[in-house]
Design a protein around this motif. Structure first.
Motif, PDB file in Angstrom:
ATOM      1  N   ASN A  51       0.846  -1.193   0.000  1.00 44.92           N
ATOM      2  CA  ASN A  51       0.000   0.000   0.000  1.00 44.92           C
ATOM      3  C   ASN A  51       0.879   1.241   0.000  1.00 44.92           C
ATOM      4  O   ASN A  51       1.242   1.766   1.049  1.00 44.92           O
ATOM      5  N   ASN A  69      -1.082  -1.369  -4.448  1.00 43.63           N
ATOM      6  CA  ASN A  69      -1.946  -0.189  -4.438  1.00 43.63           C
ATOM      7  C   ASN A  69      -1.088   1.065  -4.416  1.00 43.63           C
ATOM      8  O   ASN A  69      -0.758   1.591  -3.353  1.00 43.63           O
ATOM      9  N   THR A  85       2.530  -2.972 -11.113  1.00 39.90           N
ATOM     10  CA  THR A  85       1.591  -2.554 -10.081  1.00 39.90           C
ATOM     11  C   THR A  85       0.228  -3.103 -10.454  1.00 39.90           C
ATOM     12  O   THR A  85      -0.029  -3.435 -11.616  1.00 39.90           O
ATOM     13  N   VAL A  86      -0.657  -3.205  -9.449  1.00 39.74           N
ATOM     14  CA  VAL A  86      -2.021  -3.644  -9.714  1.00 39.74           C
ATOM     15  C   VAL A  86      -2.932  -2.434  -9.874  1.00 39.74           C
ATOM     16  O   VAL A  86      -3.566  -2.256 -10.901  1.00 39.74           O
ATOM     17  N   ASN A  87      -2.989  -1.590  -8.861  1.00 38.53           N
ATOM     18  CA  ASN A  87      -3.859  -0.412  -8.878  1.00 38.53           C
ATOM     19  C   ASN A  87      -3.008   0.848  -8.854  1.00 38.53           C
ATOM     20  O   ASN A  87      -2.692   1.382  -7.783  1.00 38.53           O
ATOM     21  N   GLY A  88      -2.625   1.309 -10.016  1.00 34.64           N
ATOM     22  CA  GLY A  88      -1.783   2.494 -10.120  1.00 34.64           C
ATOM     23  C   GLY A  88      -1.130   2.568 -11.476  1.00 34.64           C
ATOM     24  O   GLY A  88      -1.061   1.577 -12.203  1.00 34.64           O
ATOM     25  N   THR A 104       0.679  -3.293 -15.558  1.00 35.91           N
ATOM     26  CA  THR A 104      -0.281  -2.807 -14.585  1.00 35.91           C
ATOM     27  C   THR A 104      -1.648  -3.359 -14.929  1.00 35.91           C
ATOM     28  O   THR A 104      -1.910  -3.725 -16.082  1.00 35.91           O
ATOM     29  N   ASN A 106      -4.905  -1.834 -13.285  1.00 38.07           N
ATOM     30  CA  ASN A 106      -5.761  -0.653 -13.315  1.00 38.07           C
ATOM     31  C   ASN A 106      -4.903   0.601 -13.257  1.00 38.07           C
ATOM     32  O   ASN A 106      -4.658   1.152 -12.187  1.00 38.07           O
ATOM     33  N   GLY A 107      -4.435   1.036 -14.392  1.00 40.15           N
ATOM     34  CA  GLY A 107      -3.585   2.215 -14.463  1.00 40.15           C
ATOM     35  C   GLY A 107      -2.865   2.270 -15.795  1.00 40.15           C
ATOM     36  O   GLY A 107      -2.717   1.253 -16.469  1.00 40.15           O
ATOM     37  N   THR A 123      -1.198  -3.724 -20.005  1.00 41.73           N
ATOM     38  CA  THR A 123      -2.210  -3.213 -19.083  1.00 41.73           C
ATOM     39  C   THR A 123      -3.493  -4.009 -19.284  1.00 41.73           C
ATOM     40  O   THR A 123      -3.658  -4.711 -20.275  1.00 41.73           O
ATOM     41  N   ASN A 125      -6.758  -2.296 -17.719  1.00 42.68           N
ATOM     42  CA  ASN A 125      -7.587  -1.087 -17.798  1.00 42.68           C
ATOM     43  C   ASN A 125      -6.687   0.133 -17.658  1.00 42.68           C
ATOM     44  O   ASN A 125      -6.580   0.724 -16.592  1.00 42.68           O
TER      45      ASN A 125
END
Length: 225
Positions: A51, A69, A85-88, A104, A106-107, A123, A125
């Motif tokens: 995080n 995150n 990264t997953v969310n970024g 990634t 979501n980013g 990616t 999204n």
């Protein structure tokens, strides 16, 4: 999602991490909560957090750079191995040297002028943008726009996958916009498993195109949809 991202997600779920000395150049830095800064001109091992974001200042060097995150921001003249990264989002300045790939969920991903990515850029999204950058392992996305900007060279082609239908979707799905810019080269097939809008500059070169019809354009920018 690759094994590295899956393992990081499991670490986040379990709340466990293995801490190393964050003050010694060349050492790994592992965290659960909190960001990481790689200082300008310094060398590091693996950088990972669950995080938090990761910043790589100008001229920093690192091995794998991973978060779940948080975003990853890199200045000019940064060298790394795999970055994920997953969310970024992931953003590199000029003259990046990435010996692995960029990934990634979501980013977005952006690499500025003079960059080199030895493997692929992926990616789910998020948009992908390259400016005068070489990619050795192709580009993959599901829902993201792709801009292979002026002077860029992508080996391995471009693949836009069909979205997985999970439950009911309301409204019309957004159509990704794919742009192959001035003097850009895409070696390998361009495969589109879903509807896209594809613009290819008159000076660009691509491999075979499947699933879309290229719209040719002149000038610095493609037409606005």
């Amino acid at each position: 999602m690759n094994r590295t991202l899956l393992s990081l997600a499991l670490v986040a779920a379990s709340g466990l991490a293995f801490a190393h000395d964050p003050g010694s150049p060349g050492r790994d830095i592992d965290k659960v909560n909190g960001g990481i800064t790689a200082q300008a001109g310094q060398a590091y091992g693996d950088l990972s957090t669950v995080n938090g974001g990761i910043d790589l200042e100008r001229g920093a060097r690192a091995e794998d750079v991973e978060t779940v995150n948080g975003g990853i921001e890199a200045g000019d003249d940064v060298a790394t191995r795999d970055v994920s990264t997953v969310n970024g989002g992931i953003r590199f300045g000029q003259r990046a040297r990435i010996e692995g790939g960029l990934e990634t969920v979501n980013g977005g991903i952006y690499v500025d002028r003079g960059g080199s990515v030895r493997r692929g850029v992926e990616t789910v999204n998020g948009a992908i943008g390259l400016v005068d950058t070489d990619v050795g392992g192709g580009i993959e996305t599901v829902n993201g726009d792709v801009t292979v900007g002026a002077g860029s060279h992508v080996k391995g082609g471009i693949h836009v996958e069909k979205p997985t239908q999970m439950g009911v979707r309301w409204g019309k799905q957004r159509v990704p916009r794919i742009v192959i810019g001035p003097d850009a080269v895409v070696d390998g097939p361009l495969v589109f498993e879903r509807e896209v809008v594809l613009y290819v500059h008159a000076s660009a070169r691509t491999g075979a195109i499947t699933g879309a019809t290229a719209r040719r354009y002149d000038g610095d920018r493609p037409p606005q949809d």
